[in-house]
Motif scaffolding. Structure first.
Motif: not given
Length: 94
Positions: A76-86
């Motif tokens: 969850d922490e790693e996914e928070r750092d990802l840009p939102p999906p296009r």
């Protein structure tokens, strides 16, 4: 974190600085594992002896459920750092 610059020999060897060897107890004949970790090279000292025996009890006190919850928190922490999906491109009808 202080750094040390070393030179790679023609054979690919490096000399680990004395202060680092002393700090981590790396002696002649010891083995280290070389990891390609997130675009960086990391050395990890391999403890002497049987690796199974060395790892025995490493997770003592942890239940499978606790380990899964920890992994989910890390994800969850790693996914928070990802840009939102296009959004997908809209299809045009001819």
């Amino acid at each position: 974190m202080a750094g040390n610059t070393v030179t790679v020999s023609e054979k690919g060897a490096i000399v680990i600085p004395k202060e680092i060897r002393e700090r981590y107890g790396i002696c002649p004949g010891d083995k280290v594992h070389v990891l390609d970790w997130g675009g960086q090279i990391t050395l990890v000292k391999i403890p002497p002896g049987d690796p199974i025996e060395w790892g025995y009890g490493l997770l003592k006190g942890w239940t499978a459920q606790e380990l899964l919850e920890e992994k989910h928190r890390e994800r969850d922490e790693e996914e928070r750092d990802l840009p939102p999906p296009r959004s997908p491109e809209p299809k045009t009808v001819p």
